[in-house]
Design a protein around this motif. Sequence first.
Motif, mmCIF file in Angstrom:
data_model
loop_
_atom_site.group_PDB
_atom_site.id
_atom_site.type_symbol
_atom_site.label_atom_id
_atom_site.label_comp_id
_atom_site.label_asym_id
_atom_site.label_seq_id
_atom_site.Cartn_x
_atom_site.Cartn_y
_atom_site.Cartn_z
ATOM 1 N N TYR A 675 -14.561 -1.531 9.116
ATOM 2 C CA TYR A 675 -15.800 -1.313 8.360
ATOM 3 C C TYR A 675 -15.737 -2.091 7.054
ATOM 4 C CZ TYR A 675 -16.123 2.657 11.559
ATOM 5 O OH TYR A 675 -16.162 3.434 12.683
ATOM 6 N N ASP A 680 -20.162 -0.658 4.645
ATOM 7 C CA ASP A 680 -19.904 0.117 5.863
ATOM 8 C C ASP A 680 -20.328 -0.602 7.141
ATOM 9 O OD1 ASP A 680 -18.680 2.199 4.601
ATOM 10 O OD2 ASP A 680 -20.324 3.620 4.823
ATOM 11 N N PRO A 682 -20.109 -2.249 10.506
ATOM 12 C CA PRO A 682 -18.992 -2.177 11.459
ATOM 13 C C PRO A 682 -18.630 -3.547 12.027
ATOM 14 C CG PRO A 682 -21.012 -1.497 12.529
ATOM 15 C CD PRO A 682 -21.374 -1.770 11.083
ATOM 16 N N TYR A 733 -12.261 6.656 6.988
ATOM 17 C CA TYR A 733 -12.969 5.677 7.801
ATOM 18 C C TYR A 733 -12.766 5.972 9.281
ATOM 19 C CZ TYR A 733 -13.909 3.013 3.625
ATOM 20 O OH TYR A 733 -14.375 2.613 2.393
ATOM 21 N N PRO A 774 -18.396 5.472 8.498
ATOM 22 C CA PRO A 774 -19.615 5.032 7.803
ATOM 23 C C PRO A 774 -20.449 6.228 7.345
ATOM 24 C CG PRO A 774 -19.858 4.762 10.165
ATOM 25 C CD PRO A 774 -18.429 5.157 9.939
#
Length: 776
Positions: A675, A680, A682, A733, A774
């Motif tokens: 991330y 955030d 991906p 995370y 996220p």
Amino acid sequence: MTTTTTSEQHAGPRVLRHVTGVVRDGDAVRITVQALPAVELPGTPGWLTGEDLIDQGVEVTMPNLPRELSLPPRTPEQVDLEISLAGPSTARIALGPPGARVHREAPTWLGIVVVEGTDAPRVEEDDDAVTICGEGVAVRVQRSPFAIQVRDADGRTVLRTAERLRQVAGFPTAPPVLLDDGVHLNLEMGTDEEILGFGEQFGPLVKNGQRLTLRTEDALGTGTGMAYKPVPLWHSTSGYTGLLNTGATVTADVGHVRPSVLSLWVDDESLDLYVVGGEDPRERLAAYTVLTGRAPRPPLWAFGYWMGRCRYHSAEEMLTVARAMRAHAVPCDVLHLDPDWLVVDRLNTDFIWNTDRFGDRRAFVAALEALGCRLSLWELPYLDPASPVYAEAEERGYLVRTTVGAVAHVRRTPTPDGRDRALIDFTDPEARAWWQHSHDPFLDDGVAVFKTDFGEGLPDDAALADGTPANHAHNLYPLRYNAAVSDHIAAHTGRAPLVWGRSGWAGSHRYPGQWGGDAESTVAGMQATLRGGLSYALSAPGFWSHDIGGFFGPELTPGLYVRWTQLGALSPFMRAHGLRPREPWEFGEDALRISREWIRLRYSLLPYLWQAAADSAERGLPMLRPLALEHPGDPVAPRVDGQFLLGADLLVVPVFDDGTAPVARRFYVPDGDWYDLLTDEPFSGPGFRTVEVPLERMPVLVRAGAVLPRVEVDADVRRTDDLLGRPWTLHLYGVEDVEADLVGFDGRRTRVCVAGGAVAATGSQAVTEAVRHPRR
């Protein structure tokens, strides 16, 4: 083809050919090997002894054999080979003439290896070979013709000498061990084997195809082909790590002349080779640092922002910079002062404080402290004859002498006035103590750290006080210099030592930290700097950094300054330094704004950096890690040398560009889910991705499953001290609940449990919140 054998004494090359005796001697196995005179074929690759050609594997029916061959005599010479275990997965292979120091001395005699314990091996013998076996490594010595193989715990051959490699007529092209003005060790490389390491080398991380001279030098930059901190250690993707326990110059030809041969030449009569077996390079580095020692974790403030310039010329100039840091709300822990603190200030350190430029030292340090900055001072181990203390040092015998008794002079580093500088002899206990105690008044006045610059200039004709052989002395000098200063700082202050060293050799990682030398202020200089750091990380694991902006060269652009600052913010240490100003406000409002954001980001990540530093100190791993270290099974990872991991969980992707416009950055995402630290976004690997990055951004990815402790940083944070007592936030995370052991800024452990929406911490460090990524 006709052959003749000479009868006269042969003083040239010898090749190890036949084992003639095997004796168990305590925890070691001593093997007597017969070395025979050898000749290199004229005008064509290949070597021959005086033995029968067919016995040597020569195809005598080939039509293109040389017409006449003058073979050397068959007079044998004895070589002693000693094999022992230095750990469960570590073998020591020591080879030299009878009575050589490699057989008489403990392995610690050079100061590289710091432990001498061995494990008792199991010995297996048959008609073909003798094998010395440990828990995770085995060394097989073939009796005739002589050859060596090293196997790992699973029985895989991870290292083998190159006796199988021949040219078309069957002449061997790479004898396993060749004695010829030094020792040549020739190792066969596999078809997909890659070699990494050899210290702070500024070229590509994978060394295949390169020929490197391992000799510490004032490299005069990062693009000259020389190295400040070479290390005779390498990693093979076949599953082993090799260390040559030597101070002598080493030449490493990694498939440069012969594509399938790693050829190592040591400028010495002996070979002292440690081989660590195992598939995971992290475990091999751990074993290596058991042998050579581990770096202690530096103080917290060392991980803050450092600022320097060559040169600040007065106290008021430095205080103005410190005030500007506060006015611009830029956190800063250390201001560095280059040689202007000295009266005789050109390639000289005599510890005479320049009161004309900087006034009372204690008052100056206190004035900086009031503005939140500690003081770093430059030094080098050289004395100018113009110094008032030179005569004292010479009279007391503190200066290095030559083999004819004259005062030795620094080599290769030019002097601006033509006077030859002398060097302190750190092997003389009295000279070492004199140099060390010269630091005391400065440390007592509050000087925080010394930049141990230079140290690469010991001449080849030096005769050190402790009798170190001349061929070892040059490369060991930086190790001893940095050790002297680091050890004394620890002893005098009672805190974790810290220097900022440029020169080094094997073992230098014990004395944090090091920086990458004088890089050019160009994109190429930035790239070379990172490559040097990654290569050094695999050879001297610990704490390394670089000069943000580069040290010299073309005028530094605002774009490159920002890009280099971003790299520095996610490096083990963060220091801006150069010939010209490196303060962020010197590059315009945008550069100041963006740089300040990244500096503050670094400070917010200091809890994570503190964990990574503890991991480095405890496990013998570098903070800055090549992808190949954390992903040893990934065939792409070794050749990725434009990005790195900071600790185990942050993937940092520097942007090599000197403009201010957005650029496309292609980078490699290792296996797993990741991330973006700031957005955030991906990412999944393995595979390459390309993203467009404006000047404000640099890709920084967080590994899924990571737990990142962070701390809030606002405009009130001037330096790391202001973070003490502030609670941490855990950033999770890809995980919901977690239990983690964290090391607080006070060095004590705190146990943290996150379950549901609750955070419970047991220990000295307050952790009050958990944020899941996220974010939903």
